[in-house]
Structures are given as C-alpha cells and as structure tokens.
Design a protein around this motif. Structure first.
Motif, short mmCIF file in Angstrom:
data_model
loop_
_atom_site.label_atom_id
_atom_site.label_comp_id
_atom_site.label_asym_id
_atom_site.label_seq_id
_atom_site.Cartn_x
_atom_site.Cartn_y
_atom_site.Cartn_z
N HIS A 20 43.22 35.96 31.60
CA HIS A 20 42.89 35.09 30.48
C HIS A 20 43.84 35.31 29.32
O HIS A 20 44.41 34.36 28.77
N ARG A 24 47.20 32.98 28.03
CA ARG A 24 47.17 32.52 26.63
C ARG A 24 48.47 32.90 25.93
O ARG A 24 48.95 32.16 25.05
N MET A 59 37.75 36.16 23.10
CA MET A 59 38.03 35.49 24.36
C MET A 59 37.45 34.09 24.41
O MET A 59 37.85 33.27 25.24
N HIS A 111 37.30 30.66 32.86
CA HIS A 111 38.09 30.68 31.63
C HIS A 111 39.53 31.14 31.88
O HIS A 111 40.23 31.50 30.93
N THR A 112 39.96 31.16 33.12
CA THR A 112 41.36 31.48 33.40
C THR A 112 42.05 30.25 33.96
O THR A 112 41.46 29.46 34.69
#
Length: 383
Positions: A20, A24, A59, A111-112
């Motif tokens: 993650h 980003r 996160m 969320h990745t």
C-alpha cells in the motif's frame, strides 16, 4: 523517490500493508503468495493505542477496520464442571480494536493497487550489482530492485537469503491450533478451560475453538492438515470438560491451523537488497503485538525508502535503527505458560491476576506502553 521494482513475499498483513505505502510512493510492486487467494479466517488480532490508530488513519483504512471489529469479548475461565474461576476482560484480549485476521487481510488487499501472484512461491534469489534475480515455482524468472520477506515466522525469503530456519527461530515449548467447529460449540459464550500444560477455549467470532498445549517439538508436514488434526487429538487424549466433544468435531472443522509457539531472533533485518518485515523479522507467536508491529513496520520501512530517495542501504539501516527498539517487545517471554500453565498452582496464580484490579491495571498499562513506544515520522511527500 525513483520508481523501484519491489517483490514482496507474503499477502497476509505486513506484505499488503507495505505494498500500500510503496505504490503510493511511486514504486512498482509485486506480491507473491503461496496460498491460492487471500487467506480467510484465522484468530482475532488487535490494535492498541495511538500509534496503531495513527498508522491505520494515515493508510485510510481505519473506518473499514472499525466496521469489521469483533468487539473484544470477555472470556470466562472455567473448571472441569463449567464453574467460573475468573474473567479475562475483552480489553485485555482484544486491545482497543479487535478484528479477524482474514477480514483485515481482505481490507488491506482491497486497498492495494499492485500485481499479486497467488499460488506461487520464490525458489531462488541471486543478488547482482543492480538488482535481485528471482525464480518462482510457477511464474517466469524476473529481476527486482528489492525483495521483502513478509512471509511469517517460517519465512521462505529469510531461509533463501539468510540461512536455515533453525538459525533464527526458537521453539518455545508449546503448539497451538485454531479450528472453526460450528456455531453450536459455545452457545455464544467465550470460555477457557485449563489442565496443566493444556488449554481449550471456545467462543468468539465464528465459534472458533482455540488450543494451546505443551509438547516436545512435533515433526509434521505443514501442508498435511489431516496429520495435524490427528496430532491435536493425540495431544488432548484423556482431557476433561467438553474437550472430547471438541476433538470429535476437529476432523470436520471448516478452517484448521496448527503451528508452534516460536520466536524469531535475528541480528540484522536486511542483507543486501533483501529485507525482512513483520513476523519474518521479529515474530513471537501469540505475543499480542504481531499485527501492530507488522502495520507500523511497513509504515516505517516504506517511509524510510521514500526519505532516502530509494537508496536501500540508507533506508534499511534507518528502518533497523528506528524499529529494533520498538520491536523488542517481541523478544519478551512466551504466551505458552500464561495460556496453558504447567501446574495446578500456576493455573491458580494466573487466574488470580485477573481477580486483582491492581495487577490487571498494571498489565494493561504495560501493553499500552509497548504499543506506543515509537515516535512516528510524517513521511508524506513534501512534508
């Protein structure tokens, strides 16, 4: 930061958390996982204190985690007749936020934004001057700038890059098992029963049954669950309370997992372009801090790579310098003698600690201190 290509082994907690952050920050990330998909089920895990909550907030997953929290149910310690002996409060077992490991893994996966190679594993790592050549059991060979072992206490990456597991993993004298036996086994109550060197607990999410038992280290095939189920039944021969009923259900358990209580001790988290994260570097089974260490460790490792502009030598050294002191809690003791005390006297003394508000308060204060014993940097680009 330059666009690093990073291979992460392990898609449980630490691996997707790191993926993650790295995506980003502009890295190209691949996660390889031996299992065919994100693994469901597993025991409840928890987060404690402001440090853990801050990382979850940064996160962007705190809301999802709270939506899936299980609530930290009180657990009643009983004798063989079912008579209550003491109560372990939910705030002790479940921390501030408790969630099923499988639910947390699904949230992190969602969320990745990176490549996942499920049903595969690394077979060799060869470091060159400008990367790591990696072969897989199934996928074609590839080269990566960095490789991260986030694949648990029995880390394959650690074995390939650092050496045999026996050099870094200490068996702590106990095994544990988790089985989902069906909604009828606990009648909604969370209870725990002890005999010297053995514990059986039922209740909680999905009516899980949880076992901890003292034993010489068992030799078994980690892929053969039928063998493992038999080993568990053998370990609980002659046990009282409802243990025979539970053992009769183990062969049909929907989910089953057995492993050792072990601790990882390693003098360096990195070697060249390979670095370890989570239980692979500082695991202590059932130590109560593994998930928090994984989440915070991923944040620090990715942040130091960002701060160093992708220079892995600087970043890995800073990660170790900042994190080893925080991870020292994983080197403390073993949960085995606490969960399955070795004698009737030790069982009584353990129960007594939960009857004393003073001792319970000290234990809760200590866990809060350990969970927050690190100063978090703000690694946001441009900060």
């Amino acid at each position: 930061m330059k666009n690093l290509s990073v291979l992460i082994s392990g898609a449980s907690i630490a691996g997707p958390a790191l993926a993650h952050w790295l995506t980003r920050y502009g890295c190209t990330v691949t996660v390889v996982e031996r299992a065919p998909s994100v693994r469901p089920g597993g025991q409840a895990v928890d987060f404690k204190g402001a440090t853990h909550r801050t990382v979850l907030e940064r996160m962007g997953i705190l809301g999802d985690v709270l939506a899936h929290q299980t609530g930290g149910q009180d657990q009643t310690i009983i004798d063989a007749t079912g008579k209550p002996q003491a109560v372990i409060p939910g705030e002790f077992t479940g921390g501030e936020i408790e969630i099923r490991r499988g639910d947390l893994a699904e949230i992190l996966y969602a969320h990745t934004d990176c490549e996942y190679l499920f049903g595969d594993t690394i077979t060799s790592l060869i470091e060159t001057g400008d990367g790591v050549d990696v072969t897989f059991a199934t996928a074609a060979p590839r080269r990566f700038d960095l490789v991260v072992g986030a694949d648990g206490i029995h880390s394959n990456v650690r074995r390939l890059a650092f050496g045999p597991e026996r050099d870094y993993v200490q068996y702590l004298g106990y095994h544990y098992a988790l089985a989902e036996l069906g909604e009828d086994v606990a009648d909604g109550d969370a209870v725990m029963y002890n005999e010297p060197g053995r514990m059986a607990a039922v209740g909680g999410p999905k009516a899980s049954a949880f076992f901890v038992f003292a034993s010489p280290e068992l030799d078994y095939d980690r892929t053969d669950t039928a063998q493992q189920r038999k080993l568990l039944a053998d370990a609980y021969q002659g046990a009282g309370w409802r243990v025979p009923e539970l053992m009769a259900k183990v062969p049909g358990a929907r989910e089953f997992y057995l492993d050792t209580l072990s601790r990882v001790t390693i003098d360096r988290y990195s070697r060249g372009r390979v670095v370890l994260l989570g239980d692979a570097a500082y695991g202590n089974t059932l130590g109560g801090f593994g998930t928090g260490l994984a989440i915070v460790g991923a944040y620090v490792l990715a942040g130091e790579l960002l701060a160093a502009g992708g220079d892995h030598e600087i970043a890995f050294a800073r990660y170790e310098e900042l994190f080893r002191g925080y991870a020292k809690v994983s080197q403390r003791g073993s949960a085995g003698p606490f969960l399955a005390p070795p004698s009737p006297l030790r069982i009584k003394l353990r129960d007594w600690t939960f009857k004393s508000r003073f001792l319970l308060g000290l234990m809760l204060k200590a866990t809060d201190k350990f969970a927050t014993d690190i100063e978090l940097k703000d690694y946001a680009p441009g900060s």
